[in-house]
Design a protein around this motif. Structure first.
Motif, PDB file in Angstrom:
ATOM      1  N   ARG A 187       3.918  -5.705 -10.918  1.00  0.00           N
ATOM      2  CA  ARG A 187       3.945  -5.681  -9.324  1.00  0.00           C
ATOM      3  C   ARG A 187       5.173  -6.138  -8.997  1.00  0.00           C
ATOM      4  O   ARG A 187       5.383  -6.148  -7.696  1.00  0.00           O
ATOM      5  CB  ARG A 187       2.889  -6.817  -8.823  1.00  0.00           C
ATOM      6  N   VAL A 188       6.160  -6.748  -9.524  1.00  0.00           N
ATOM      7  CA  VAL A 188       7.421  -7.743  -9.345  1.00  0.00           C
ATOM      8  C   VAL A 188       8.618  -7.101  -9.342  1.00  0.00           C
ATOM      9  O   VAL A 188       8.927  -6.547 -10.568  1.00  0.00           O
ATOM     10  CB  VAL A 188       7.559  -8.808  -9.765  1.00  0.00           C
TER      11      VAL A 188
ATOM     12  N   VAL B 258      -0.526  -6.119   1.848  1.00  0.00           N
ATOM     13  CA  VAL B 258      -1.466  -5.175   1.356  1.00  0.00           C
ATOM     14  C   VAL B 258      -2.693  -5.560   0.795  1.00  0.00           C
ATOM     15  O   VAL B 258      -2.803  -6.482   0.321  1.00  0.00           O
ATOM     16  CB  VAL B 258      -0.566  -4.704  -0.038  1.00  0.00           C
ATOM     17  N   LEU B 259      -3.604  -4.976   1.528  1.00  0.00           N
ATOM     18  CA  LEU B 259      -5.231  -5.200   1.180  1.00  0.00           C
ATOM     19  C   LEU B 259      -5.702  -4.285   0.446  1.00  0.00           C
ATOM     20  O   LEU B 259      -5.944  -3.205   1.050  1.00  0.00           O
ATOM     21  CB  LEU B 259      -5.857  -5.831   2.383  1.00  0.00           C
ATOM     22  N   ASP B 260      -6.227  -4.300  -0.809  1.00  0.00           N
ATOM     23  CA  ASP B 260      -6.800  -2.968  -1.535  1.00  0.00           C
ATOM     24  C   ASP B 260      -8.087  -3.297  -1.664  1.00  0.00           C
ATOM     25  O   ASP B 260      -8.492  -4.532  -2.142  1.00  0.00           O
ATOM     26  CB  ASP B 260      -5.899  -3.126  -2.926  1.00  0.00           C
ATOM     27  N   VAL B 261      -8.904  -2.601  -1.315  1.00  0.00           N
ATOM     28  CA  VAL B 261     -10.483  -2.454  -1.537  1.00  0.00           C
ATOM     29  C   VAL B 261     -10.900  -3.932  -1.200  1.00  0.00           C
ATOM     30  O   VAL B 261     -11.731  -4.769  -1.923  1.00  0.00           O
ATOM     31  CB  VAL B 261     -10.877  -1.942  -2.918  1.00  0.00           C
ATOM     32  N   PRO B 262     -10.513  -4.594   0.126  1.00  0.00           N
ATOM     33  CA  PRO B 262     -10.860  -5.917   0.556  1.00  0.00           C
ATOM     34  C   PRO B 262     -12.297  -6.166   0.657  1.00  0.00           C
ATOM     35  O   PRO B 262     -13.185  -5.048   1.173  1.00  0.00           O
ATOM     36  CB  PRO B 262     -10.057  -6.119   1.918  1.00  0.00           C
TER      37      PRO B 262
ATOM     38  N   GLU C 145      -9.160   4.150 -13.210  1.00  0.00           N
ATOM     39  CA  GLU C 145      -7.742   3.456 -13.412  1.00  0.00           C
ATOM     40  C   GLU C 145      -6.568   4.281 -12.730  1.00  0.00           C
ATOM     41  O   GLU C 145      -5.583   3.904 -12.336  1.00  0.00           O
ATOM     42  CB  GLU C 145      -7.743   3.827 -15.137  1.00  0.00           C
ATOM     43  N   LEU C 146      -7.025   5.817 -12.685  1.00  0.00           N
ATOM     44  CA  LEU C 146      -5.867   6.359 -11.819  1.00  0.00           C
ATOM     45  C   LEU C 146      -5.813   6.004 -10.482  1.00  0.00           C
ATOM     46  O   LEU C 146      -4.632   5.884  -9.750  1.00  0.00           O
ATOM     47  CB  LEU C 146      -6.162   7.919 -12.094  1.00  0.00           C
ATOM     48  N   SER C 147      -7.396   5.747  -9.808  1.00  0.00           N
ATOM     49  CA  SER C 147      -7.198   5.283  -8.528  1.00  0.00           C
ATOM     50  C   SER C 147      -6.594   3.907  -8.327  1.00  0.00           C
ATOM     51  O   SER C 147      -5.737   3.619  -7.301  1.00  0.00           O
ATOM     52  CB  SER C 147      -8.712   5.108  -7.977  1.00  0.00           C
ATOM     53  N   ASP C 148      -6.765   2.853  -9.382  1.00  0.00           N
ATOM     54  CA  ASP C 148      -6.097   1.794  -9.035  1.00  0.00           C
ATOM     55  C   ASP C 148      -4.427   1.902  -9.247  1.00  0.00           C
ATOM     56  O   ASP C 148      -3.739   1.176  -8.331  1.00  0.00           O
ATOM     57  CB  ASP C 148      -6.508   0.925 -10.425  1.00  0.00           C
ATOM     58  N   ARG C 149      -4.053   2.613 -10.150  1.00  0.00           N
ATOM     59  CA  ARG C 149      -2.662   2.903 -10.406  1.00  0.00           C
ATOM     60  C   ARG C 149      -1.927   3.425  -8.915  1.00  0.00           C
ATOM     61  O   ARG C 149      -0.931   3.049  -8.591  1.00  0.00           O
ATOM     62  CB  ARG C 149      -2.227   3.718 -11.350  1.00  0.00           C
ATOM     63  N   LEU C 150      -2.659   4.583  -8.536  1.00  0.00           N
ATOM     64  CA  LEU C 150      -2.130   5.078  -7.182  1.00  0.00           C
ATOM     65  C   LEU C 150      -1.971   4.189  -6.096  1.00  0.00           C
ATOM     66  O   LEU C 150      -0.810   3.812  -5.417  1.00  0.00           O
ATOM     67  CB  LEU C 150      -2.869   6.198  -6.980  1.00  0.00           C
ATOM     68  N   ALA C 151      -3.108   3.391  -5.984  1.00  0.00           N
ATOM     69  CA  ALA C 151      -3.224   2.354  -5.023  1.00  0.00           C
ATOM     70  C   ALA C 151      -2.081   1.137  -4.950  1.00  0.00           C
ATOM     71  O   ALA C 151      -1.473   0.593  -3.932  1.00  0.00           O
ATOM     72  CB  ALA C 151      -4.564   1.648  -4.827  1.00  0.00           C
TER      73      ALA C 151
ATOM     74  N   GLN D 233       0.880   1.397  -6.661  1.00  0.00           N
ATOM     75  CA  GLN D 233       2.179   1.893  -6.268  1.00  0.00           C
ATOM     76  C   GLN D 233       2.292   2.266  -4.801  1.00  0.00           C
ATOM     77  O   GLN D 233       3.308   1.857  -4.126  1.00  0.00           O
ATOM     78  CB  GLN D 233       2.339   3.594  -6.876  1.00  0.00           C
ATOM     79  N   ASP D 234       1.192   2.521  -3.984  1.00  0.00           N
ATOM     80  CA  ASP D 234       1.155   2.731  -2.715  1.00  0.00           C
ATOM     81  C   ASP D 234       1.509   1.499  -1.864  1.00  0.00           C
ATOM     82  O   ASP D 234       2.273   1.519  -0.954  1.00  0.00           O
ATOM     83  CB  ASP D 234      -0.085   3.387  -2.184  1.00  0.00           C
ATOM     84  N   GLY D 235       1.060   0.267  -2.206  1.00  0.00           N
ATOM     85  CA  GLY D 235       1.090  -0.901  -1.672  1.00  0.00           C
ATOM     86  C   GLY D 235       2.482  -1.333  -2.086  1.00  0.00           C
ATOM     87  O   GLY D 235       3.087  -1.780  -1.328  1.00  0.00           O
ATOM     88  N   MET D 236       2.936  -0.999  -3.195  1.00  0.00           N
ATOM     89  CA  MET D 236       4.548  -1.678  -3.571  1.00  0.00           C
ATOM     90  C   MET D 236       5.436  -0.798  -2.748  1.00  0.00           C
ATOM     91  O   MET D 236       6.429  -1.280  -2.215  1.00  0.00           O
ATOM     92  CB  MET D 236       4.645  -1.592  -5.063  1.00  0.00           C
TER      93      MET D 236
END
Length: 321
Positions: free
Chosen positions: A108-109, A202-206, A299-305, A307-310
């Motif tokens: 993430r960093v 960035v708030l992912d599936v909050p 897992e794919l959905s998590d990775r895409l989200a 990257q989208d947030g970053m």
């Protein structure tokens, strides 16, 4: 894709989710409660100490620290600082899901970012706490009163983590961001409205968005424990309104990116989208096919989200709106 009945219960059409719902009613003293909480726990210095050095990366020194939590007990955080402090251009506070964390999320960093990964009170293995670690228990800890509820201290420790990071790397003041998913996304929404040091989020599936919706159907997440608890203790229902991410989101003025899923067995998608709809300031929406699912699709959905947030946090200011 084969779905269990619970998964089918929490899948909705995108057109329905994009229709803003009726806003949840809020306590008259919502602002006063949270401003008072910030003054009590978020203002002033925070005591901390280095407890362990982790293996460094090519770009960062990685530290484990212990700090004084808002819950008046020890808490843990992981800090990633560029090898040369002068290389730091941005700061990042990262919340976590109800699985807790045992280390930093290195991916993430970016190279020029200093980051802190606080562990919510009670969720760090090996750190004593009055809050139990299992999600179904943590989500109920202190729920009888707004002043004692676990989520109050989890939000307050986001502020304290920001204070520590700014002490370690003062250069990132003015460029401090937040990223959090699920539990961390909901807690982030609660915390960010009162702390003017943050630039973007960035708030992912909050989680915790619109409790009326959250409590209306069973789920596989911590919300189910709350729903069941209220059957026997309906008197605690008003407490939850002080910890509604959709209510808190109405106060946010910074640019926010929300990743929300159309199918999620753990966090009702309607609550996720309610957080997005409540935001009055600059905002972006990333639509996920699913959230909180195991297997390749999840897992794919998590990775895409991620990257989208970053990508959102890396945008030049003039491209955010």
């Amino acid at each position: 894709m084969t779905q269990t009945p619970r998964e089918e219960m929490t899948e909705y059409s995108l057109s329905a989710l994009l229709t803003p719902p009726e806003s949840p009613a809020e306590p008259e003293d919502f602002d006063a409660f949270w401003r008072g909480t910030f003054q009590e726990f978020g203002a002033g210095a925070v005591a901390w100490e280095l407890t362990r050095e982790h293996p460094e990366t090519a770009t960062h020194r990685v530290m484990e620290i212990r700090f004084r939590s808002s819950a008046d007990e020890h808490a843990t955080a992981f800090v990633m600082r560029p090898h040369a402090v002068t290389d730091a251009r941005r700061g990042l506070v990262v919340g976590h899901g109800y699985g807790g964390r045992t280390g930093p999320d290195v991916e993430r960093v970016p190279a020029h970012t200093a980051a802190i990964f606080p562990v919510a009170p009670g969720t760090h293995v090996g750190t004593a706490s009055r809050f139990p670690a299992p999600p179904d228990e943590h989500v109920l800890a202190g729920i009888a009163h707004r002043d004692t509820y676990s989520h109050r201290f989890s939000a307050a420790d986001i502020w304290r983590a920001a204070t520590i990071l700014l002490e370690i790397v003062p250069a990132v003041a003015g460029s401090l961001d937040f990223s959090g998913g699920s539990f961390g996304g909901g807690i982030g929404a609660l915390a960010l409205a009162w702390d003017t040091r943050f630039r973007r989020a960035v708030l992912d599936v909050p989680s915790f968005g619109n409790h009326d919706v959250r409590l209306s159907r069973r789920c596989t997440g911590s919300g189910e424990a709350v729903r069941r608890h209220l059957r026997d203790h309906p008197e605690v229902r008003p407490v939850l309104d002080y910890f509604d991410a959709a209510i808190a989101a109405r106060r946010l003025r910074i640019p926010v990116h929300v990743s929300a899923a159309v199918l999620d067995p753990a966090v009702d998608p309607r609550g996720q989208f309610a957080v997005y709809h409540a935001l009055p300031g600059p905002k972006r929406l990333g639509v996920r096919a699913c959230g909180h699912l195991d297997g390749p699709l999840g897992e794919l959905s998590d990775r895409l989200a991620l990257q989208d947030g970053m990508d959102f946090l890396a945008l030049p200011d003039e491209r955010v709106i």
